[in-house]
Design a protein around this motif. Structure first.
Motif, short mmCIF file in Angstrom:
data_model
loop_
_atom_site.label_atom_id
_atom_site.label_comp_id
_atom_site.label_asym_id
_atom_site.label_seq_id
_atom_site.Cartn_x
_atom_site.Cartn_y
_atom_site.Cartn_z
N VAL A 44 0.86 -1.20 0.01
CA VAL A 44 -0.15 -0.10 -0.09
C VAL A 44 0.73 1.23 -0.16
N THR A 173 0.80 -10.58 -2.38
CA THR A 173 0.99 -9.17 -2.24
C THR A 173 2.04 -8.65 -2.96
N LYS A 392 -5.53 0.62 -2.48
CA LYS A 392 -4.45 1.43 -1.65
C LYS A 392 -5.00 2.78 -1.51
N HIS A 396 -5.41 4.00 2.85
CA HIS A 396 -4.57 5.06 3.34
C HIS A 396 -5.61 6.35 3.96
N PRO A 407 -3.07 -4.11 5.54
CA PRO A 407 -2.41 -3.57 4.53
C PRO A 407 -1.97 -4.13 3.33
N SER A 408 -3.10 -4.80 2.83
CA SER A 408 -3.18 -5.62 1.67
C SER A 408 -4.47 -6.15 1.01
#
Length: 441
Positions: A44, A173, A392, A396, A407-408
């Protein structure tokens, strides 16, 4: 900047000076700056947040910011952070000693709790999910006298050599189909098939059934995003493997004791020969297990010839945390987890739909994820059709709004019973801006 700004309706800035300083220091002494790859935020971008405290549904980072936690340590924390009874159990155990290298009453109690909740008759405690699946495969090979293993693309069973072939999670990822350091000999013993494809399993057994020791599958896949087995898939695996004298290994490291008191097999029974557990059964401390029918487990040393050992297996602190966590996991808790998961799914779906973001919500009990795609997702190829740039941007914006997501795009979201109205309000407040960011990506 503290969580007071968010409570007033503000958003955190993108920078995180304390986390940035810690990450810079870590990269000099730890490969990539992290001790497990997905933590590095490479999927990300940006700086990974270094967390210093957890309380109930909240995480607090080194910059003093508060986040509603939808990772829950990647699944174990069904009661939230620092549950008083789990903390007390660990403190009491630590006061008596941290490790003995001998049998302890706690490991017997934890094993009995697992056997009492699941279809396994005997269980061996280990330290990690990787160790559990690795040991289960060794045992299957020892029982059958065969060498080949069948796994499914996108299913992740830890980082043992033979299982890092078309794995999900961190491997998906980073776009690495295999890992350097895995030999051709190790990879050659692994047959990789599409998930949810019974015909492919039947075909490979028709061709190579006499050489196949076992099929290993996630009970419900959670490492390519959440992809539940189609109706009858796990049962078909049991039927096919047993018809050819092979074993079925069901990996419940992620689903075990999270989606139901007896794991996924409690919701969707299948005649597994071996089952692996982890995460929830350790209450947030390192612990895992593998178990199965007594006649299969009888092949394991010291009762049988298949060797497996571990100095810290059955560690008294981990057993205390796991036992406390499981004993708190009653029917009311699972109802709350299911209700909370459904509420969050509804909030996210509403926000993404209003912003015009293509998406699919995928569920397996109270585990879920969002695929940023219009396509049906039934396997790894389907999962890879999603718009990772949109995820992504969404990630955020949610982070800036005080919500910590995996975070994927290839990970499950997790809820805890500690998520309350305040945490839900923080999630709801972050979603409109996050959905707009995803739409613009």
């Amino acid at each position: 900047m503290t969580d007071s700004l968010h409570a007033a309706g503000g958003r955190y800035p993108a920078d995180a000076p304390a986390s940035e300083a810690l990450f810079d220091r870590a990269r000099a002494i730890v490969p990539g700056g992290v001790n497990s790859p997905v933590r590095a935020f490479r999927a990300v971008g940006g700086t990974p947040r270094f967390m210093v405290r957890g309380e109930g549904p909240w995480l607090f980072d080194a910059d003093g910011r508060r986040y509603a936690d939808l990772v829950c340590s990647w699944g174990p924390l069904i009661h939230g952070h620092a549950h008083p009874e789990v903390v007390a159990a660990v403190q009491q155990a630590a006061a008596l000693g941290t490790s003995f290298g001998t049998p302890t009453p706690g490991e017997v109690e934890l094993a009995a709790e697992i056997v009492g909740r699941t279809p396994v008759e005997q269980v061996r405690l280990v330290n990690s999910g990787t160790e559990a699946t690795m040991s289960a495969i060794r045992l299957a090979r020892g029982v059958t006298g065969r060498s080949k293993i069948v796994k499914f693309a996108g299913c992740y069973h830890g980082h043992a050599d033979g299982l890092l072939a078309a794995a999900g999670s961190g491997v998906a990822t980073f776009g690495l189909p295999d890992s350097p350091g895995v030999t051709k000999a190790a990879a050659s013993e692994t047959i990789v098939l599409p998930y949810n494809d019974v015909a492919a399993v039947e075909a490979v057994f028709a061709a190579d059934g006499a050489e196949i020791a076992a099929v290993i599958t996630e009970a419900a896949a959670g490492n390519m995003g959440v992809v539940a087995p189609r109706d009858g898939f796990n049962q078909a695996l049991a039927r096919i493997t047993h018809a050819h004298g092979a074993l079925l290994i069901v990996d419940e490291v992620m689903t075990g004791f999270r989606v139901a008191p007896g794991g996924w097999l409690g919701l969707d029974p299948a005649d597994a020969d071996l089952v692996t557990y982890g995460k929830v059964m350790g209450g947030g401390l390192p612990a895992a297990a593998f178990g199965g029918r007594a006649e299969v487990m009888a092949h394991l040393a010291p009762a049988g010839p298949v060797y497996q050992a571990g100095t810290l297996s059955g560690n008294p602190l981990a057993c205390a945390a796991g036992l406390a966590s499981l004993r708190l996991a009653d029917a009311a808790l699972y109802r709350r987890l299911d209700e909370t998961a459904a509420t969050i799914q509804g909030l996210v779906t509403d926000a993404l739909s209003k912003a015009g973001v293509p998406h699919r919500v995928a569920t397996a009990g109270n585990m879920f994820s969002f695929f940023f795609t219009d396509a049906d997702v039934r396997d790894y190829d389907g999962a890879r059709t999603q718009d990772v740039a949109a995820f992504k941007a969404f990630f955020h914006a949610m982070l800036a709004g005080g919500v910590y997501l995996p975070p994927s795009a290839y990970e499950s979201w997790f809820v805890s019973a500690a998520i309350d109205d305040a945490a839900l309000e923080q999630i709801a407040a972050a979603l409109p801006a996050a959905a707009e960011e995803a739409a613009a990506a």
